[in-house]
Structure formats: C-alpha cells, structure tokens
Design a protein around this motif. Structure first.
Motif, PDB file in Angstrom:
ATOM      1  N   SER A 128       0.795  -1.235   0.000  1.00 21.44           N
ATOM      2  CA  SER A 128       0.000   0.000   0.000  1.00 21.44           C
ATOM      3  C   SER A 128       0.822   1.277   0.000  1.00 21.44           C
ATOM      4  O   SER A 128       0.253   2.364  -0.179  1.00 21.44           O
ATOM      5  CB  SER A 128      -0.913   0.031   1.233  1.00 21.44           C
ATOM      6  OG  SER A 128      -0.140   0.239   2.407  1.00 21.44           O
TER       7      SER A 128
ATOM      8  N   VAL B  14      -1.558   3.310   3.869  1.00 21.94           N
ATOM      9  CA  VAL B  14      -1.943   2.556   5.066  1.00 21.94           C
ATOM     10  C   VAL B  14      -0.732   2.470   5.981  1.00 21.94           C
ATOM     11  O   VAL B  14       0.385   2.197   5.512  1.00 21.94           O
ATOM     12  CB  VAL B  14      -2.435   1.132   4.717  1.00 21.94           C
ATOM     13  CG1 VAL B  14      -2.897   0.395   5.970  1.00 21.94           C
ATOM     14  CG2 VAL B  14      -3.557   1.176   3.684  1.00 21.94           C
ATOM     15  N   GLU B  15      -0.958   2.709   7.268  1.00 18.93           N
ATOM     16  CA  GLU B  15       0.085   2.495   8.274  1.00 18.93           C
ATOM     17  C   GLU B  15      -0.480   1.574   9.348  1.00 18.93           C
ATOM     18  O   GLU B  15      -1.700   1.444   9.496  1.00 18.93           O
ATOM     19  CB  GLU B  15       0.535   3.813   8.915  1.00 18.93           C
ATOM     20  CG  GLU B  15       0.848   4.930   7.943  1.00 18.93           C
ATOM     21  CD  GLU B  15       2.120   4.747   7.129  1.00 18.93           C
ATOM     22  OE1 GLU B  15       2.597   3.599   6.977  1.00 18.93           O
ATOM     23  OE2 GLU B  15       2.626   5.756   6.609  1.00 18.93           O
ATOM     24  N   TYR B  16       0.414   0.971  10.124  1.00 15.06           N
ATOM     25  CA  TYR B  16      -0.040   0.052  11.171  1.00 15.06           C
ATOM     26  C   TYR B  16       0.798   0.297  12.424  1.00 15.06           C
ATOM     27  O   TYR B  16       1.995   0.026  12.434  1.00 15.06           O
ATOM     28  CB  TYR B  16       0.100  -1.395  10.700  1.00 15.06           C
ATOM     29  CG  TYR B  16      -0.474  -2.405  11.664  1.00 15.06           C
ATOM     30  CD1 TYR B  16      -1.839  -2.425  11.939  1.00 15.06           C
ATOM     31  CD2 TYR B  16       0.342  -3.343  12.302  1.00 15.06           C
ATOM     32  CE1 TYR B  16      -2.384  -3.353  12.823  1.00 15.06           C
ATOM     33  CE2 TYR B  16      -0.191  -4.272  13.172  1.00 15.06           C
ATOM     34  CZ  TYR B  16      -1.554  -4.273  13.434  1.00 15.06           C
ATOM     35  OH  TYR B  16      -2.084  -5.200  14.311  1.00 15.06           O
TER      36      TYR B  16
ATOM     37  N   TRP C  20      -8.634  10.914   1.074  1.00 14.48           N
ATOM     38  CA  TRP C  20      -7.960   9.729   1.638  1.00 14.48           C
ATOM     39  C   TRP C  20      -8.934   8.624   2.066  1.00 14.48           C
ATOM     40  O   TRP C  20      -8.735   7.437   1.716  1.00 14.48           O
ATOM     41  CB  TRP C  20      -7.074  10.162   2.804  1.00 14.48           C
ATOM     42  CG  TRP C  20      -5.954   9.228   3.169  1.00 14.48           C
ATOM     43  CD1 TRP C  20      -5.921   7.863   3.024  1.00 14.48           C
ATOM     44  CD2 TRP C  20      -4.681   9.586   3.742  1.00 14.48           C
ATOM     45  NE1 TRP C  20      -4.721   7.356   3.486  1.00 14.48           N
ATOM     46  CE2 TRP C  20      -3.946   8.396   3.929  1.00 14.48           C
ATOM     47  CE3 TRP C  20      -4.110  10.793   4.132  1.00 14.48           C
ATOM     48  CZ2 TRP C  20      -2.664   8.387   4.494  1.00 14.48           C
ATOM     49  CZ3 TRP C  20      -2.836  10.787   4.685  1.00 14.48           C
ATOM     50  CH2 TRP C  20      -2.127   9.592   4.860  1.00 14.48           C
TER      51      TRP C  20
ATOM     52  N   LEU D 107      -8.950   4.621   0.756  1.00 13.81           N
ATOM     53  CA  LEU D 107      -8.887   3.434   1.626  1.00 13.81           C
ATOM     54  C   LEU D 107     -10.067   2.496   1.349  1.00 13.81           C
ATOM     55  O   LEU D 107      -9.914   1.270   1.376  1.00 13.81           O
ATOM     56  CB  LEU D 107      -8.882   3.862   3.096  1.00 13.81           C
ATOM     57  CG  LEU D 107      -7.635   4.639   3.547  1.00 13.81           C
ATOM     58  CD1 LEU D 107      -7.815   5.149   4.969  1.00 13.81           C
ATOM     59  CD2 LEU D 107      -6.384   3.780   3.449  1.00 13.81           C
TER      60      LEU D 107
ATOM     61  N   PRO E 196       1.996  -2.428   4.810  1.00 13.54           N
ATOM     62  CA  PRO E 196       1.779  -0.994   4.926  1.00 13.54           C
ATOM     63  C   PRO E 196       3.069  -0.224   4.684  1.00 13.54           C
ATOM     64  O   PRO E 196       4.146  -0.815   4.516  1.00 13.54           O
ATOM     65  CB  PRO E 196       1.305  -0.839   6.380  1.00 13.54           C
ATOM     66  CG  PRO E 196       2.015  -1.948   7.111  1.00 13.54           C
ATOM     67  CD  PRO E 196       2.122  -3.089   6.126  1.00 13.54           C
TER      68      PRO E 196
ATOM     69  N   GLY F  40      -5.609  -2.350  10.021  1.00 12.76           N
ATOM     70  CA  GLY F  40      -4.731  -1.334   9.458  1.00 12.76           C
ATOM     71  C   GLY F  40      -5.499  -0.263   8.699  1.00 12.76           C
ATOM     72  O   GLY F  40      -5.241   0.935   8.842  1.00 12.76           O
ATOM     73  N   LEU F  41      -6.464  -0.701   7.880  1.00 18.75           N
ATOM     74  CA  LEU F  41      -7.280   0.248   7.119  1.00 18.75           C
ATOM     75  C   LEU F  41      -8.125   1.115   8.053  1.00 18.75           C
ATOM     76  O   LEU F  41      -8.193   2.341   7.898  1.00 18.75           O
ATOM     77  CB  LEU F  41      -8.186  -0.503   6.144  1.00 18.75           C
ATOM     78  CG  LEU F  41      -7.498  -1.152   4.940  1.00 18.75           C
ATOM     79  CD1 LEU F  41      -8.441  -2.135   4.254  1.00 18.75           C
ATOM     80  CD2 LEU F  41      -7.040  -0.095   3.947  1.00 18.75           C
TER      81      LEU F  41
ATOM     82  N   THR G 107      -5.920   3.685  10.066  1.00 15.26           N
ATOM     83  CA  THR G 107      -5.468   4.804   9.237  1.00 15.26           C
ATOM     84  C   THR G 107      -6.624   5.741   8.938  1.00 15.26           C
ATOM     85  O   THR G 107      -6.492   6.969   9.043  1.00 15.26           O
ATOM     86  CB  THR G 107      -4.849   4.283   7.928  1.00 15.26           C
ATOM     87  OG1 THR G 107      -3.786   3.376   8.226  1.00 15.26           O
ATOM     88  CG2 THR G 107      -4.311   5.431   7.085  1.00 15.26           C
ATOM     89  N   ARG G 108      -7.780   5.164   8.577  1.00 19.18           N
ATOM     90  CA  ARG G 108      -8.951   5.989   8.260  1.00 19.18           C
ATOM     91  C   ARG G 108      -9.376   6.803   9.480  1.00 19.18           C
ATOM     92  O   ARG G 108      -9.681   8.002   9.370  1.00 19.18           O
ATOM     93  CB  ARG G 108     -10.112   5.113   7.794  1.00 19.18           C
ATOM     94  CG  ARG G 108     -11.340   5.913   7.357  1.00 19.18           C
ATOM     95  CD  ARG G 108     -12.537   5.034   7.054  1.00 19.18           C
ATOM     96  NE  ARG G 108     -12.342   4.224   5.866  1.00 19.18           N
ATOM     97  CZ  ARG G 108     -12.076   2.924   5.869  1.00 19.18           C
ATOM     98  NH1 ARG G 108     -11.953   2.271   7.023  1.00 19.18           N
ATOM     99  NH2 ARG G 108     -11.946   2.258   4.740  1.00 19.18           N
TER     100      ARG G 108
END
Length: 316
Positions: free
Chosen positions: A180, A184-186, A200, A204, A217, A232-233, A236-237
C-alpha cells in the motif's frame, strides 16, 4: 524549541524483519521505519520502495539474495518522498515505475523534498553521500498498468489520492496481497504533510474493495490476515478523519494555526500518541490539514527552511 526537531532525536537502530507472505511476496519491515516490498516472479524480482540510500538498499538486497538469485529488474515507487525512493540506484534496476502524478511531483518538488527529509530523518539517511541525486522513473503510467513476471500477474494501481497525489499500490490479484505504500500504516502515525484529507478515506475504501488478505503498509508490521488488514485500514482511516475533523472545527471557529495545533494534538494524543513518529508528524499534519481546510486545496512545497520555521512556530 521545546521538542527536538522532527526525528532528529530518534537515533536508535530498529530490528529488521523479513517476512514471507507467499512464495512470491516478502515484506522488509523495521519496527515502524519505512517498509520495502519484494515480489519474486518466474524470471525477475520487483522491489516496491527502496529505502533512503543505496547503502541502506544493500541490506534489502542481502535478504533478497537469501531467498532468490533472480535479477532485480523492476523498482516501483509508491510515491515520491525521498525516504522511499533515493535508494533506487542501489538495485541497478532496468525499470523504475511510478505514476505520472509522482513523476510530476518529482519535477515540481523533488529537490526541496530531498533537502527537507534529510534534515528530518538523520538516522534514515545513513550514508547519504551515496545518493547520486533524485530518483527518476523510466516508466510513468496513468491509472493502472499490469506487469507479468512470468505467470505472476502484478497490477500497479492508482486508486486515489491520500498520502500524496501520486499514491500507487501494487496488487497481486492471484494471491490477494497488496503493497500500500503510506496510504496505510499500522501502529505508526500517518504522515500527512502532502496529503489530501478529503480524498484519503475514499481511497482506503477502494483498497478495501479489492479484499486483500495480506497487506504490507508503509510503516509497521506486515498484515498477514484479513482481520489485521481491516485493522490497518480502519486505524489509518480513523486517524486522518479525526485529525481533519478537529482541524476543520477549529478553522471554522476562526482559530489560528497555533491554537488549532494545540487543540488537535491534545485531542489525538490519548488515542494515537503511542504510535511511531506521532510527535514528528503532528506539526506537519495539522499544518497541511489547516491549509486544506482554509485556502490551499493542494499541498504547498516543504523546504528545509519552511520545516524549521513551522516547527519553531508550533513547538517553540
């Protein structure tokens, strides 16, 4: 300044993991440092995001060589940020692939971004003198392109703006594995200094619609189950949505950037303050969100000088 600028105080080396996601896909991660993705096809290897310098790329190459001797022919840039792309020459690839939007950003702000990011992340630019200059794509695409690495189908997709206007994901449809980039970050704070907050969340949603079962991510551990991918999604959202809502509320009330920053930091710190690079990202994030909420639909260029001036204003 009351806090060390950006990540200048972050000098502790991180433990690298090299995780096998399938016979064709691996994730190079390092406790919240920028990730690199690896796709091994029938006849060649693709690297997704390159680390920050050619010297740092050598550690990725060493781990690739533990699992395959196939040539590294393809590099994909998920977006243009220096910390992701300046190691590309270390792989000596035949092709460097990016979206046309990413190419345009390199033309417009690549030099400024390079100077800015080197100042922000001294640890992540080890052997910066090995960087030969900006990384230029040899192939620029619009929307999507498909590469066949033998029988392995690799889709390179622009699903929408978010972290930057050039965001690109790499999708292995046969295996439902997605790389991604920083969309996306985790367990790591999304950097939003060049973001499109309004777009954004929908981007997502477009990632979620692919139904990836595994996801690498931009920062944080590889997500190896559908449940982790959703986490993760969703994380981030939630972060980008809550931050933008808080900033819009302050801007609508007529508060200046400094007041909005203090309010937003206080609102998000309890929930997200333990995420990697939270203190680094928040001044840049709130500044961009305030811009977008007021009079700048597109991100302004960050320079080393603007970085320092903004930090003194908000953290001094």
């Amino acid at each position: 300044m009351s806090k060390a600028f950006a990540s200048q105080a972050d000098l502790e080396e991180k433990k690298v993991s090299f995780d096998k996601l399938s016979d064709n896909a691996y994730a190079y991660t390092a406790e919240g440092d920028p990730n690199t993705g690896i796709v091994i096809g029938d006849d060649a290897v693709m690297v997704i995001d390159t680390q920050a310098t050619p010297v740092m790329a050598q550690d990725v190459i060493r781990r690739i060589r533990e699992v395959t001797d196939k040539p590294i022919r393809h590099v994909v840039l998920s977006h243009y940020h220096a910390v992701r792309v300046l190691g590309a020459s270390g792989y000596a690839p035949q092709q460097i692939i990016a979206s046309q939007d990413t190419y345009d950003l390199i033309v417009e702000r690549g030099e400024a971004d390079m100077a800015s990011e080197i100042g922000r992340f001294p640890r992540l630019f080890r052997a910066v003198e090995s960087v030969p200059g900006l990384t230029w794509p040899t192939i620029a695409f619009r929307g999507e392109m498909t590469l066949w690495l033998g029988k392995l189908e690799v889709k390179i997709l622009q699903l929408g703006r978010g972290h930057s206007k050039g965001d690109t994901v790499v999708w292995l449809p046969q295996q439902k594995i997605l790389f991604s980039g920083d969309l996306v970050e985790y367990g790591a704070t999304p950097y939003c200094g060049d973001a499109y907050f309004t777009h954004w969340p929908a981007t997502l949603d477009a990632i979620a619609a692919l139904k990836p079962e595994k996801l690498v991510p931009g920062r944080g551990a590889a997500l190896t189950t559908p449940e982790q991918v959703k986490e993760g999604l969703d994380g981030t959202r939630a972060f980008v949505s809550e931050l933008f809502a808080e900033v819009k509320k302050g801007a609508a009330a007529g508060k200046d950037l400094n007041a909005v920053y203090k309010d937003t930091y206080a609102a998000l710190k309890p929930k997200y303050g333990h995420w990697v690079i939270f203190d680094h990202c928040m001044p840049f994030n709130v500044t961009r969100a305030y811009d977008e909420a007021t009079k700048y639909p597109d991100p302004r260029i960050w320079t080393a000088e603007r970085d320092q001036e903004m930090w003194r204003t908000l953290e001094g």
